[in-house]
Design an enzyme around this catalytic site. Sequence first.
Site, PDB file in Angstrom:
ATOM      1  N   GLY A 141       0.793  -1.211   0.000  1.00  0.00           N
ATOM      2  CA  GLY A 141       0.000   0.000   0.000  1.00  0.00           C
ATOM      3  C   GLY A 141       0.830   1.268   0.000  1.00  0.00           C
ATOM      4  N   ASP A 149       0.322   6.214 -11.122  1.00  0.00           N
ATOM      5  CA  ASP A 149      -0.288   7.421 -11.692  1.00  0.00           C
ATOM      6  C   ASP A 149      -1.726   7.579 -11.208  1.00  0.00           C
ATOM      7  OD1 ASP A 149       2.096   7.742 -13.115  1.00  0.00           O
ATOM      8  OD2 ASP A 149       1.341   6.540 -14.783  1.00  0.00           O
TER       9      ASP A 149
END
Length: 305
Positions: A220, A249
């Site tokens: 994460g 992104d």
Amino acid sequence: MIVTVTPNPALDITYTLAELRPHASHRVDTVHEQAGGKGANVARVLQALGRRTAAVLPLGGASGAAVKADLDRAGLSSLTIPLAGGVTRRTVAAVDRDDATMLNEPGPELSGPEWGALVAGVRSLLPTAQALVLSGSLPRGVRPEAYGELVRLARAQGVPVVLDAAGPALTEALGSGPAVIKPNAAELRDATGIDDPPAAARELAKAGARTVVASLGPDGLLAVTPAGTWRAFLSPAAAIRGNPTGAGDAAVAALAMGLADRTPLPQALNHAVALSAATVHAPYAGMFDRRAYERYLTQVQILPA
């Protein structure tokens, strides 16, 4: 509006195949081309989320024309800087059932006047911008502190900046005070020489970044801020197979949206983790599986670290 800057864009070519084996011939199942580069991917995600964007990017040659045509087909607003002699690079992603292998061309060299035109283009958009995203490598011919120039330009107009870069392009911009930087674990280590991600992130925060959000892959995100440190991750942990190209992104898109809306960081992290994971399910960078995104939003855990 959220403005994205991609100084070294690309024509992204994706080959899908059953299995990628080194030193072997392969039969490609499908071929896909689209406008690429990290900022272009961010803009595509933001558009899918219903946000108004403007993508700033220098383009040249046949591949640059193909990038522009794809942006227009997708309905993505763009401000393009024409290159006098340079040709926009191509990237190739070979995607099999387990992962993706990337081949990235270096890209053209930008002249001083071409970079000046890009800066002028960004300046013209800042009066209506809610956030500015600076993404990816700097082209050849552009000095390492160039991102810092754009950060200062935005801050002078009260526009917060998300910077997603590596190496000198990252470290030389820290003193200009970007609102958020988003390195991955390897980029953290390269920038600081420190193996421990929280310690490395704190070093970059001391150097000028107000918030450091680091991608840790399946673990994460790690966020280091003046108010505290958090980890954000999927729970239960899920082994997600697919194309991870563009997952970072998508996280940047969520962080930029959070800055634009002045969303509390934990909520922005929730969206960043869920979007990043949902992108792996999609076939191409800049896209995400909406059902997976909505499902993952309920599965993100955010804990103090």
